[in-house]
Design a protein around this motif. Structure first.
Motif, PDB file in Angstrom:
ATOM      1  N   PHE A   1       0.849  -1.178   0.000  1.00  0.00           N
ATOM      2  CA  PHE A   1       0.000   0.000   0.000  1.00  0.00           C
ATOM      3  C   PHE A   1       0.888   1.232   0.000  1.00  0.00           C
ATOM      4  O   PHE A   1       1.557   1.520   0.973  1.00  0.00           O
ATOM      5  CB  PHE A   1      -0.904   0.029   1.229  1.00  0.00           C
ATOM      6  CG  PHE A   1      -1.911  -1.061   1.258  1.00  0.00           C
ATOM      7  CD1 PHE A   1      -3.095  -0.921   0.561  1.00  0.00           C
ATOM      8  CD2 PHE A   1      -1.695  -2.221   1.958  1.00  0.00           C
ATOM      9  CE1 PHE A   1      -4.043  -1.906   0.584  1.00  0.00           C
ATOM     10  CE2 PHE A   1      -2.620  -3.224   1.982  1.00  0.00           C
ATOM     11  CZ  PHE A   1      -3.808  -3.072   1.288  1.00  0.00           C
ATOM     12  N   GLY A   2       0.864   1.953  -1.089  1.00  0.00           N
ATOM     13  CA  GLY A   2       1.644   3.173  -1.159  1.00  0.00           C
ATOM     14  C   GLY A   2       0.799   4.385  -0.810  1.00  0.00           C
ATOM     15  O   GLY A   2      -0.395   4.289  -0.538  1.00  0.00           O
ATOM     16  N   SER A   3       1.454   5.533  -0.843  1.00  0.00           N
ATOM     17  CA  SER A   3       0.740   6.761  -0.488  1.00  0.00           C
ATOM     18  C   SER A   3      -0.362   7.077  -1.498  1.00  0.00           C
ATOM     19  O   SER A   3      -1.342   7.724  -1.166  1.00  0.00           O
ATOM     20  CB  SER A   3       1.723   7.927  -0.378  1.00  0.00           C
ATOM     21  OG  SER A   3       2.394   8.118  -1.605  1.00  0.00           O
ATOM     22  N   GLY A   4      -0.217   6.594  -2.750  1.00  0.00           N
ATOM     23  CA  GLY A   4      -1.272   6.789  -3.749  1.00  0.00           C
ATOM     24  C   GLY A   4      -2.552   6.074  -3.356  1.00  0.00           C
ATOM     25  O   GLY A   4      -3.646   6.606  -3.499  1.00  0.00           O
ATOM     26  N   SER A   5      -2.412   4.847  -2.837  1.00  0.00           N
ATOM     27  CA  SER A   5      -3.580   4.080  -2.383  1.00  0.00           C
ATOM     28  C   SER A   5      -4.283   4.794  -1.243  1.00  0.00           C
ATOM     29  O   SER A   5      -5.503   4.841  -1.179  1.00  0.00           O
ATOM     30  CB  SER A   5      -3.156   2.694  -1.900  1.00  0.00           C
ATOM     31  OG  SER A   5      -2.575   1.950  -2.923  1.00  0.00           O
ATOM     32  N   VAL A   6      -3.491   5.345  -0.348  1.00  0.00           N
ATOM     33  CA  VAL A   6      -4.054   6.044   0.800  1.00  0.00           C
ATOM     34  C   VAL A   6      -4.812   7.283   0.341  1.00  0.00           C
ATOM     35  O   VAL A   6      -5.940   7.533   0.771  1.00  0.00           O
ATOM     36  CB  VAL A   6      -2.951   6.424   1.818  1.00  0.00           C
ATOM     37  CG1 VAL A   6      -3.526   7.265   2.941  1.00  0.00           C
ATOM     38  CG2 VAL A   6      -2.281   5.181   2.374  1.00  0.00           C
ATOM     39  N   ALA A   7      -4.213   8.046  -0.560  1.00  0.00           N
ATOM     40  CA  ALA A   7      -4.856   9.270  -1.048  1.00  0.00           C
ATOM     41  C   ALA A   7      -6.160   8.954  -1.770  1.00  0.00           C
ATOM     42  O   ALA A   7      -7.167   9.636  -1.567  1.00  0.00           O
ATOM     43  CB  ALA A   7      -3.905  10.037  -1.956  1.00  0.00           C
ATOM     44  N   VAL A   8      -6.150   7.916  -2.591  1.00  0.00           N
ATOM     45  CA  VAL A   8      -7.364   7.522  -3.322  1.00  0.00           C
ATOM     46  C   VAL A   8      -8.458   7.115  -2.343  1.00  0.00           C
ATOM     47  O   VAL A   8      -9.605   7.547  -2.459  1.00  0.00           O
ATOM     48  CB  VAL A   8      -7.058   6.380  -4.319  1.00  0.00           C
ATOM     49  CG1 VAL A   8      -8.334   5.749  -4.852  1.00  0.00           C
ATOM     50  CG2 VAL A   8      -6.195   6.888  -5.461  1.00  0.00           C
TER      51      VAL A   8
END
Length: 104
Positions: A1-8
């Motif tokens: 889980f990267g920061s992109g997943s978190v933001a989405v």
């Protein structure tokens, strides 16, 4: 889980919660109580993920919190929901810099 997943997931959760805030979250008080044991166990499992991921993988913790909030809104609240909503308030302050929404 990267920061992109978190933001989405954070934006998805924020959109889902639009209309539930304001007036001190009065619409949140109207969410149904979750009574399905299988779904309560799903929340229990996600709660455990949050607690363990806090030590080892903050991105996973953030996604699990966001999923718990979404699950609570879609299926009803249970004893694990309040902590998820509290974490959510902190997350949107930190991740999105949205201090106004975090209080609603």
């Amino acid at each position: 889980f990267g920061s992109g997943s978190v933001a989405v997931q954070a934006l998805k959760t924020k959109r889902l919660l639009n209309g539930y805030g304001g007036d001190n979250g009065s619409k949140m008080k109207d969410l149904p109580l979750l009574k399905n044991n299988t779904k309560i166990n799903i929340m229990l499992f996600m709660d455990k993920i949050v607690k363990y991921a806090y030590e080892f993988n903050h991105s996973l913790m953030h996604v699990a919190v966001l999923e718990m909030v979404q699950f609570s809104v879609k299926h009803g609240v249970c004893n694990f929901s309040p902590l998820a909503f509290a974490y959510y308030g902190i997350l949107i302050q930190v991740l999105l810099g949205d201090f106004k929404s975090s209080r609603e």
